[in-house]
Each structure stands twice: as C-alpha cells, then as structure tokens.
Design a protein around this motif. Structure first.
Motif, PDB file in Angstrom:
ATOM      1  N   ILE A  28       0.818  -1.211   0.000  1.00 52.88           N
ATOM      2  CA  ILE A  28       0.000   0.000   0.000  1.00 52.88           C
ATOM      3  C   ILE A  28       0.845   1.251   0.000  1.00 52.88           C
ATOM      4  O   ILE A  28       0.403   2.306  -0.418  1.00 52.88           O
ATOM      5  N   SER A  32       0.525   5.085  -2.509  1.00 49.82           N
ATOM      6  CA  SER A  32      -0.548   5.718  -1.746  1.00 49.82           C
ATOM      7  C   SER A  32      -0.142   7.020  -1.111  1.00 49.82           C
ATOM      8  O   SER A  32       0.951   7.127  -0.548  1.00 49.82           O
ATOM      9  N   THR A  53       2.451  10.807  -3.043  1.00 51.97           N
ATOM     10  CA  THR A  53       3.584   9.996  -3.478  1.00 51.97           C
ATOM     11  C   THR A  53       4.720  10.851  -4.023  1.00 51.97           C
ATOM     12  O   THR A  53       5.872  10.429  -4.038  1.00 51.97           O
ATOM     13  N   GLN A  97      -3.295   5.397   5.019  1.00 47.11           N
ATOM     14  CA  GLN A  97      -3.463   5.994   3.719  1.00 47.11           C
ATOM     15  C   GLN A  97      -4.412   7.174   3.844  1.00 47.11           C
ATOM     16  O   GLN A  97      -5.106   7.357   4.838  1.00 47.11           O
ATOM     17  N   TYR A 101      -7.116   3.068   4.741  1.00 42.15           N
ATOM     18  CA  TYR A 101      -7.265   1.767   4.093  1.00 42.15           C
ATOM     19  C   TYR A 101      -8.554   1.110   4.554  1.00 42.15           C
ATOM     20  O   TYR A 101      -8.830   1.049   5.745  1.00 42.15           O
TER      21      TYR A 101
END
Length: 120
Positions: A28, A32, A53, A97, A101
């Motif tokens: 992830i 992310s 990112t 995230q 998530y």
C-alpha cells in the motif's frame, strides 16, 4: 495484508519535540498518499498531516509551522516531526493511507497507534 506500525510517542513537556515513525507494508505504501491522524480522548479521529507519493504535503491549521511530515519510499516509512508541542497535541497518533485503508468488508484498518502526551 496491510500492516502499519507506529512508534516514537511518549511524554514530553510543552515546547518539546518528538519524531513519530510508521512502518508500512509495501503493497500500500509506494502508491498511496499517506497521512498522520490523531484521536484525543472524547474526540473523533482527525487528519493532521498528509503527503502524496510525490512528496507534496498538507497540514491541519493547528499544526502548520510546527509539524513536518515526510516519507522514505525505499524504507516504506512515513515520519512526523513534531516541534513546539502543546498540551492540546496530546492524543493517540496513527498513520494510514489517505483516505484510510478499507477492507472489502467496509471496515477501516488502523494500527495500534502511538501515544503522545504533552504535559509539564
């Protein structure tokens, strides 16, 4: 399987500093946007800082100029440098995230968090 492990919290006096770390599972992390969230007693969890990112950051107004979020994609780790800490920063801090998530069941995943207490 997602896994987020936060560390670095503790007890610090007002005006002090802490550096939080979050080790994330590779599936992830690399693709992310990530964030640091916090939840104080009796309050809802809130996003305090985020990083995409490409390294672009965003901050809640209450922490601007005091907190710095960063990420090391090679280590799958995101950091939160917290300076000039105030008693109102006391909370359990989580990374996740952006948005958090979510399992296929609809439940959000959260790690164990790390406690930050700012007190004299």
């Amino acid at each position: 399987q997602v896994q987020l492990v936060e560390s670095g919290g503790g007890l610090v006096q007002p005006g002090g500093s802490l550096r939080l770390s979050c080790a994330a599972s590779g599936s992830i992390f690399s693709i992310s946007p990530m964030g640091w969230y916090r939840q104080a007693p009796g309050k809802q969890r809130e996003l305090v800082a985020g990083i995409n990112t490409g390294g672009r950051t965003n901050y809640q107004d209450s922490v601007k100029g005091r907190f710095t979020i960063s990420r090391d994609n090679a280590k799958n780790t995101v950091y939160l440098q917290m300076n000039s800490l105030k008693p109102e920063d006391t909370a359990v801090y989580y990374c996740n995230q952006q948005p958090p998530y979510r399992y296929s069941s609809g439940r959000d995943y959260w790690g164990q968090g790390t406690q930050v207490t700012v007190s004299s």
